[in-house]
Write an enzyme that holds these catalytic residues in place. Structure first.
Site, PDB file in Angstrom:
ATOM      1  N   GLN A 126     -34.161  -0.754  19.365  1.00 22.15           N
ATOM      2  CA  GLN A 126     -33.099  -1.720  19.107  1.00 22.15           C
ATOM      3  C   GLN A 126     -33.572  -3.146  19.424  1.00 22.15           C
ATOM      4  OE1 GLN A 126     -28.940  -0.917  20.381  1.00 22.15           O
ATOM      5  NE2 GLN A 126     -29.256  -2.510  21.904  1.00 22.15           N
ATOM      6  N   GLY A 127     -33.571  -4.009  18.423  1.00 25.97           N
ATOM      7  CA  GLY A 127     -33.997  -5.398  18.626  1.00 25.97           C
ATOM      8  C   GLY A 127     -32.802  -6.324  18.751  1.00 25.97           C
ATOM      9  N   TYR A 128     -32.364  -6.548  19.969  1.00 35.96           N
ATOM     10  CA  TYR A 128     -31.204  -7.411  20.212  1.00 35.96           C
ATOM     11  C   TYR A 128     -31.597  -8.647  21.031  1.00 35.96           C
ATOM     12  CZ  TYR A 128     -27.246  -4.650  18.375  1.00 35.96           C
ATOM     13  OH  TYR A 128     -26.337  -4.029  17.570  1.00 35.96           O
ATOM     14  N   SER A 129     -31.861  -8.434  22.336  1.00 36.44           N
ATOM     15  CA  SER A 129     -32.107  -9.563  23.241  1.00 36.44           C
ATOM     16  C   SER A 129     -33.352 -10.349  22.847  1.00 36.44           C
ATOM     17  CB  SER A 129     -32.298  -9.059  24.669  1.00 36.44           C
ATOM     18  OG  SER A 129     -31.118  -8.482  25.138  1.00 36.44           O
ATOM     19  N   SER A 161     -36.480  -1.262  24.594  1.00 34.78           N
ATOM     20  CA  SER A 161     -36.966  -0.031  25.216  1.00 34.78           C
ATOM     21  C   SER A 161     -37.526   0.898  24.148  1.00 34.78           C
ATOM     22  CB  SER A 161     -35.863   0.643  26.044  1.00 34.78           C
ATOM     23  OG  SER A 161     -34.795   0.989  25.228  1.00 34.78           O
ATOM     24  N   GLU A 243     -22.528   2.095  22.022  1.00 31.89           N
ATOM     25  CA  GLU A 243     -23.414   2.199  23.182  1.00 31.89           C
ATOM     26  C   GLU A 243     -22.596   2.493  24.429  1.00 31.89           C
ATOM     27  OE1 GLU A 243     -25.775  -1.275  24.113  1.00 31.89           O
ATOM     28  OE2 GLU A 243     -27.066  -0.041  25.401  1.00 31.89           O
ATOM     29  N   SER A 371     -24.259  -7.467  30.565  1.00 33.71           N
ATOM     30  CA  SER A 371     -24.218  -7.562  32.030  1.00 33.71           C
ATOM     31  C   SER A 371     -22.797  -7.317  32.520  1.00 33.71           C
ATOM     32  CB  SER A 371     -24.691  -8.939  32.486  1.00 33.71           C
ATOM     33  OG  SER A 371     -23.752  -9.918  32.095  1.00 33.71           O
ATOM     34  N   ASN A 372     -22.673  -7.009  33.799  1.00 35.14           N
ATOM     35  CA  ASN A 372     -21.340  -6.826  34.384  1.00 35.14           C
ATOM     36  C   ASN A 372     -20.447  -8.021  34.089  1.00 35.14           C
ATOM     37  OD1 ASN A 372     -22.050  -4.407  35.448  1.00 35.14           O
ATOM     38  ND2 ASN A 372     -21.690  -4.969  37.591  1.00 35.14           N
ATOM     39  N   GLU A 373     -21.013  -9.209  34.242  1.00 37.23           N
ATOM     40  CA  GLU A 373     -20.218 -10.425  34.088  1.00 37.23           C
ATOM     41  C   GLU A 373     -19.705 -10.550  32.649  1.00 37.23           C
ATOM     42  OE1 GLU A 373     -23.090 -10.117  35.650  1.00 37.23           O
ATOM     43  OE2 GLU A 373     -22.527 -10.606  37.709  1.00 37.23           O
TER      44      GLU A 373
END
Lengths: 389, 378
Positions: A126-129, A161, A243, A371-373
């Site tokens: 997966q190419g996201y970030s 990953s 996801e 992220s959590n935030e």
């Protein structure tokens, strides 16, 4: 009910005839579709299950899926567990990309991409970030230039990953630099294409599960575009719901055979019928209860999602899962005391060495996949209806 | 919320409308101000009985409607939202369950129809010390020619002022701390030697300390088997714990909704205070805790309905999860409302006070955490 009983009998017979007894209760450490390559009985089992479509039990039959109802899929899971069988096929393809394709792709794309995912033939990443686009994912810069029949991609992705072993990547790329959200497209590309370079990233755990992926003039055919050009952001976000749903379905994730209670007995010892360390006993109790409530919630959300589709409230499961996993890893090495801090060496056993690495790995749980935030922002905005997020 | 049946949905709407119109927090305030002896308004209780809720768990053969705990939970959550003061949990759940699970056919015929109609208010008298601990029952029951003589004290008895049927845990053998040697008795609230003292607690409900001075109980009023009452007691308590957890979920859910509404309307620094991440993230975290609590409460209620072998664990989990949520939510309800939250004129204090009393009832989080992890063998 009688239909389900008949189906249960059918599953049982099929498993008897097709599941190699030598594999009983011996699931592979990695699945096909996540980079594993099998041989012998394991490969036979992968081919048989994939051919039957039961690796993705509820996906439609016309693409090679099992075509089962949710109730039948539950029966299948129960019978597989009873027989000591397991699904050797998994990864991004079955968990996220496939479900997204079913929702948004053209008929042609479904027929092209889904069958190899179902059989576990293709390993997707997966190419996201990107280096400059983490929590603010939509600020991504990797550019797919439209050249008529094809795109030419330049830029890079990070935290990918499994990229080293992956056959294909799906991802989001900029196709219009003048707009933020409306300038993003969802595109698939062959990792063997010329101009794709993968570099592993060494993490604090000493392991390299993630990579950087660099694109230099990578040519991608137009037919690899999923959905419309410049409308990929919605698809990308939709996929993230799957996801988080995937996390919801993984209630037992991280629950290794060697549990906290067992470790506490080994490393701390008992005082009568109670653990000798009262403070740690309380924390183990809290951890066990959190995990119990998590699996209850995951089960409830999964059955609700089956009726209403993925809900943005699933974001809280991601936050809770990260906390649960991180707390458990911290607790485990604390229970092990000085033996829970081993970097390497024959003085330490596999559990000790393994848990130090998984403790370090778990620090990413509250960062990856939103992220959590960011997840709390999403819940505040989309579930609670608060403004300003 | 998991998917409700049509029957449950209708009942939920019916009770929710009734709470809104007849048993809201405003009515609770009126009850607090008028301070009736029983700690609830008789009109409220009569309406609850008219709605058929007192006999909800009681089989039709004994005058009830024979519904399950999952349905009961739907009702109690709505009553929790209104902080509705009534003996429904003490009598319609705990009292009814004790007779249902431990009673002889005669005892069932004698008591269940009257519990279902609301004519009898039953309650379980178990605690003897500040900390809940059923196995530490010490109240003495000594053998007489025909029956037993009860001597000792019970404290913090829910609806102890209104109850006319007391289900008393007493010691007929062994030592306090032993599971063996506990027996349950059905005691008429008007029996000679029963003396009640009203406890004025922060939630203004009808709790009482009850003293038993040589109270005579006939053999016909032994509930279950002599000396073997602990298992029954624990089962009855678990039904109370699950039911009270559902009520606590409602209290917390209402506190959450009211606080969220305030975050959307209160302006400071020229914007809604809910737009500040420090508050928005906390609200999202409370939402998460509420969802987890809901799952555990439903898990316990379903566990009772399905006869789960893990019931003790499921009920302790529910009381702990909802206890955590309600503790944090009731505190943050005041904090997020600021100064107004500290005033008696505003309702937030009622939520906080009822939350703590419910927390202490039938075992607090510390009790249930210990009980939960003990099942893991550590």
């Amino acid at each position: 009910m009688s239909d389900l009983s008949a189906f249960r009998a059918e599953v049982r017979t099929w498993l008897q005839e097709n599941f190699p007894p030598s594999l009983q209760n011996k699931p592979p450490s990695n699945q096909a579709g996540r980079g594993a390559k099998f041989e012998g009985d394991m490969e036979t089992w992968r081919l048989r299950l994939g051919e039957k479509g039961w690796s993705t039990p509820t996906w439609p039959v016309e693409y090679g899926g099992g075509g089962l109802s949710d109730k039948q899929a539950k029966v299948l899971r129960e019978e597989m567990r009873a027989a000591g069988a397991f699904n050797p096929i998994g990864g991004f393809g079955t968990a996220m990309f496939g479900p997204t394709l079913l929702d948004v792709a053209t008929e042609e794309q479904k027929k092209r991409y889904l069958p190899p995912i179902i059989r576990g033939d293709v390993h997707w990443c997966q190419g996201y970030s990107e280096p400059g686009a983490g929590s603010d994912l939509a600020s991504l810069q990797s550019f797919a230039e439209d050249r008529g029949d094809y795109f030419v991609i330049n830029g890079s992705k990070i935290w990918t990953s499994g990229a080293k072993e992956a056959d294909w990547m799906y991802g989001i790329f900029r196709t219009d630099k003048s707009k933020k959200y409306e300038g993003i497209s969802f595109i698939c590309l062959d990792m063997k294409s010329e101009g794709v370079e993968v570099k592993p990233i060494m993490l604090i755990s000493g392991q390299s599960p993630f990579n950087e992926v660099f694109f230099t003039d990578v040519v991608v055919p137009k037919e690899n575009l999923i959905g419309e050009k410049n409308k990929g952001w919605a698809i990308g976000k939709h996929l993230l719901l799957h996801e988080r749903q995937g996390i919801a379905g993984s209630g037992a994730m991280g629950a290794t055979a060697y549990g906290l209670v067992e470790a506490a007995r080994d490393y701390i010892g008992m005082n009568g019928d109670r653990l000798a360390d009262g403070a740690l006993r309380e924390r183990i109790a809290r951890q066990k209860m959190m995990a119990h409530a998590f699996s209850q919630t995951a089960r409830r959300f999964t059955s609700e999602a089956a009726v209403h589709g993925p809900s943005p409230a699933i974001g809280i499961l991601k936050v809770a899962w990260a906390k649960m996993n991180q707390d458990r890893e911290e607790l485990m090495i604390e229970i092990m005391g000085s033996r829970g801090l081993a970097w390497k060496g024959e003085e330490f056993n596999d559990e000790e060495l393994g848990h130090v690495r998984s403790w370090l790995r778990s620090k990413a749980n509250s960062i990856e996949g939103g992220s959590n935030e960011v997840n709390l922002n999403l819940v505040a905005k989309r579930v609670l209806g608060l403004k300003g997020y | 919320m998991s998917v409700l049946t049509e029957e449950q949905t209708i009942l939920k709407d019916q009770v929710s409308n009734w709470v809104r119109d007849e048993a809201s927090v405003t009515r609770f305030r009126q009850m607090r101000d008028s301070n009736p002896d029983f700690g609830f308004e008789s009109g409220t209780w009569n309406s609850i009985c008219d709605l058929g809720l007192a006999g909800l768990l009681i089989p039709e053969a004994y005058g009830g409607s024979g519904m399950d705990f999952k349905t009961l939970g739907v009702v109690l959550e709505q009553l929790g939202r209104g902080l509705t003061a009534s003996p429904l949990v003490a009598s319609g759940v705990v009292g009814a369950s004790a007779v249902l699970l431990g009673g002889s056919e005669d005892q069932k015929r004698q008591w269940l129809p009257r519990i279902a109609s609301g004519e009898v208010v039953a309650t379980l008298a178990v605690d003897e010390k500040a900390r809940h601990g059923p196995e530490y029952t010490a109240l003495a029951a000594s053998r007489e020619e025909s029956g037993f003589l009860l001597k000792g004290g019970k404290c913090f008895v829910p609806e102890g002022m209104a109850a006319n049927l007391l289900i008393v845990a007493a010691r007929t053998g062994g030592q306090p701390g032993d599971h063996g040697g506990i027996t349950l008795f059905l005691v008429d609230g008007e029996a000679t030697g029963v003396e009640r003292t009203r406890l004025s607690l922060v939630d203004h409900r009808g709790h009482a300390d009850i003293e038993f001075s040589d109270v005579v109980v006939s053999d016909g009023n032994i509930l279950g088997t002599v000396d073997q009452g602990f298992e029954l007691l624990d089962k009855v308590l678990d039904r109370g714990r699950a039911a009270l957890s559902a009520e606590m979920l409602g209290i917390g859910a209402e506190a959450f909704d009211r606080t969220l509404e305030y975050l959307k309307t209160r302006e400071q620094f020229g914007q809604m205070i809910g737009s500040f991440q420090a508050l928005g993230h906390r609200a999202a975290t409370h939402f998460m805790d509420m969802e987890f609590a809901r799952s555990s409460v439903e898990g316990a209620l379903e566990g009772i309905d399905l006869g789960s072998e893990d019931l003790a664990k499921l009920c302790s989990l529910a009381k702990c999860q909802v206890g955590d949520f309600l503790y944090n939510m009731s505190n943050d309800m005041i904090q997020m409302h600021g100064g107004i939250g500290m005033t008696d004129e505003f309702d937030a204090g009622f939520f906080l006070k009822r939350a703590r009393v419910a927390e202490a009832t039938y075992g607090n989080r510390a009790f249930h955490l210990d009980r939960y992890i003990a099942t893991e063998g550590i």
